[in-house]
Enzyme design. Structure first.
Site, PDB file in Angstrom:
ATOM      1  N   PHE A  63      44.291  72.678  44.505  1.00 50.96           N
ATOM      2  CA  PHE A  63      45.349  71.705  44.235  1.00 50.96           C
ATOM      3  C   PHE A  63      46.725  72.368  44.179  1.00 50.96           C
ATOM      4  O   PHE A  63      46.856  73.565  43.948  1.00 50.96           O
ATOM      5  CB  PHE A  63      45.076  70.960  42.920  1.00 50.96           C
ATOM      6  CG  PHE A  63      44.559  71.840  41.810  1.00 50.96           C
ATOM      7  CD1 PHE A  63      45.430  72.530  40.979  1.00 50.96           C
ATOM      8  CD2 PHE A  63      43.192  71.984  41.601  1.00 50.96           C
ATOM      9  CE1 PHE A  63      44.955  73.331  39.959  1.00 50.96           C
ATOM     10  CE2 PHE A  63      42.703  72.805  40.585  1.00 50.96           C
ATOM     11  CZ  PHE A  63      43.589  73.480  39.762  1.00 50.96           C
ATOM     12  N   ALA A  64      47.741  71.525  44.429  1.00 49.35           N
ATOM     13  CA  ALA A  64      49.138  71.951  44.332  1.00 49.35           C
ATOM     14  C   ALA A  64      49.845  71.073  43.305  1.00 49.35           C
ATOM     15  O   ALA A  64      49.678  69.849  43.297  1.00 49.35           O
ATOM     16  CB  ALA A  64      49.825  71.817  45.688  1.00 49.35           C
ATOM     17  N   TRP A  65      50.627  71.716  42.427  1.00 48.70           N
ATOM     18  CA  TRP A  65      51.449  70.968  41.475  1.00 48.70           C
ATOM     19  C   TRP A  65      52.571  71.846  40.952  1.00 48.70           C
ATOM     20  O   TRP A  65      52.557  73.072  41.116  1.00 48.70           O
ATOM     21  CB  TRP A  65      50.625  70.356  40.345  1.00 48.70           C
ATOM     22  CG  TRP A  65      49.671  71.265  39.600  1.00 48.70           C
ATOM     23  CD1 TRP A  65      49.405  72.587  39.816  1.00 48.70           C
ATOM     24  CD2 TRP A  65      48.845  70.878  38.503  1.00 48.70           C
ATOM     25  NE1 TRP A  65      48.473  73.063  38.943  1.00 48.70           N
ATOM     26  CE2 TRP A  65      48.106  72.028  38.105  1.00 48.70           C
ATOM     27  CE3 TRP A  65      48.643  69.708  37.805  1.00 48.70           C
ATOM     28  CZ2 TRP A  65      47.197  72.017  37.049  1.00 48.70           C
ATOM     29  CZ3 TRP A  65      47.730  69.702  36.750  1.00 48.70           C
ATOM     30  CH2 TRP A  65      47.019  70.827  36.387  1.00 48.70           C
ATOM     31  N   HIS A  73      69.539  61.906  33.236  1.00 44.22           N
ATOM     32  CA  HIS A  73      70.569  61.283  34.073  1.00 44.22           C
ATOM     33  C   HIS A  73      70.860  62.162  35.286  1.00 44.22           C
ATOM     34  O   HIS A  73      71.999  62.526  35.562  1.00 44.22           O
ATOM     35  CB  HIS A  73      71.815  61.012  33.230  1.00 44.22           C
ATOM     36  CG  HIS A  73      71.534  60.127  32.058  1.00 44.22           C
ATOM     37  ND1 HIS A  73      71.653  58.756  32.113  1.00 44.22           N
ATOM     38  CD2 HIS A  73      71.074  60.419  30.822  1.00 44.22           C
ATOM     39  CE1 HIS A  73      71.302  58.244  30.944  1.00 44.22           C
ATOM     40  NE2 HIS A  73      70.943  59.230  30.147  1.00 44.22           N
ATOM     41  N   HIS A  83      72.154  55.018  25.914  1.00 48.79           N
ATOM     42  CA  HIS A  83      72.901  56.125  26.518  1.00 48.79           C
ATOM     43  C   HIS A  83      74.329  56.198  25.981  1.00 48.79           C
ATOM     44  O   HIS A  83      74.920  57.281  25.942  1.00 48.79           O
ATOM     45  CB  HIS A  83      72.912  55.936  28.040  1.00 48.79           C
ATOM     46  CG  HIS A  83      73.742  56.912  28.804  1.00 48.79           C
ATOM     47  ND1 HIS A  83      73.665  58.276  28.604  1.00 48.79           N
ATOM     48  CD2 HIS A  83      74.677  56.728  29.784  1.00 48.79           C
ATOM     49  CE1 HIS A  83      74.508  58.888  29.428  1.00 48.79           C
ATOM     50  NE2 HIS A  83      75.140  57.967  30.139  1.00 48.79           N
TER      51      HIS A  83
END
Length: 263
Positions: A63-65, A73, A83
């Protein structure tokens, strides 16, 4: 027509391509322009960072992460009422407490691209909005209103996007009377293609930063750094602008999408 029939019809038109999905979002990454405040005024949001955890290697063979450094923001983003100080007392003013029914609504696109190209400090006034309504139709309660400036064409160059000099940033935006007029129409929120919802020189207005100040005072939302508004009609599209459900979040990057009848 029943609500069920309307949804079934929309689903069919999405699948057939009669209704097109337009991506109104800029790319989010290390080169994404980020608002720069004077260091003696306030702390700044850090630049976006993306760090690999694994990519089919010894740290994760299948897997890739990644993990990220990311401000609320950053990039194409959503401003919740909390905000701004004027919206601090709303219990539903955070990204995890707001009413999600409000996030998907018709969008009014006010084209100010020619004016903004001629004058980066162009200001949209209440009278100009009324003239737009006379041509395109009334802005309805609960609807989004966005200002098309084509400022997103500058997004690949942070200096050009921020467009600041010794007098401060120079970018188009609304006047206080424009925002007050839109609030009198009971809009859900206001959107910009610039770094924030206000004009670059809005700090000198009364009140300062009127889009932030007045929108959030009235528990309304802001959208910034929108893209591809040139692909939307003045009226007739639906905007989907859903923030991440961040605990007590004051905002969030979003994937802004518009549903547009195919020409």
């Amino acid at each position: 027509m029943s609500a069920q029939s309307a949804l079934s019809g929309l689903g069919a038109k999405l699948l057939s391509g009669e209704v097109e999905v337009v991506d109104c979002t800029g790319v989010l990454g290390p080169n994404t322009p980020i608002l720069q405040l004077p260091p003696d005024f306030a702390k700044n949001t850090p630049k976006v960072e993306i760090h690999k955890i694994s990519e089919y290697d010894s740290d994760g063979p299948f897997f890739a992460w990644n993990w990220m450094v990311l401000g609320e923001h950053s990039g194409t983003h959503f401003d919740a009422p909390h905000h701004w100080i004027t919206g601090k007392d709303y219990s539903d003013g955070f990204t995890d407490t707001l009413d999600v029914q409000r996030l998907i609504a018709p969008v009014n696109v006010i084209d100010c691209s020619k004016e903004s190209a001629a004058d980066p400090d162009f200001l949209l006034t209440a009278d100009l909005i009324k003239a737009w309504e006379a041509e395109h139709g009334e802005i309805g309660a609960g609807e989004w209103v966005v200002m098309r400036t084509d400022w997103d064409k500058r997004a690949g160059d942070e200096a050009a996007f921020l467009n600041a000099d010794e007098t401060g940033p120079h970018s188009p935006g609304p006047t206080p009377d424009a925002i007050e007029y839109l609030l009198s129409k009971k809009i859900v929120g206001w959107g910009s293609q610039c770094i924030g919802t206000d004009a670059g020189q809005a700090g000198g207005m009364e009140p300062p930063f009127p889009a932030h100040n007045l929108l959030h005072r009235d528990n309304c939302f802001g959208l910034a750094s929108l893209a591809n508004l040139d692909k939307l009609p003045a009226k007739g599209a639906i905007l989907i602008a859903a923030p991440l459900k961040i605990e007590r979040g004051t905002g969030s990057p979003i994937r802004a999408l518009a549903l547009v009848p195919k020409a």
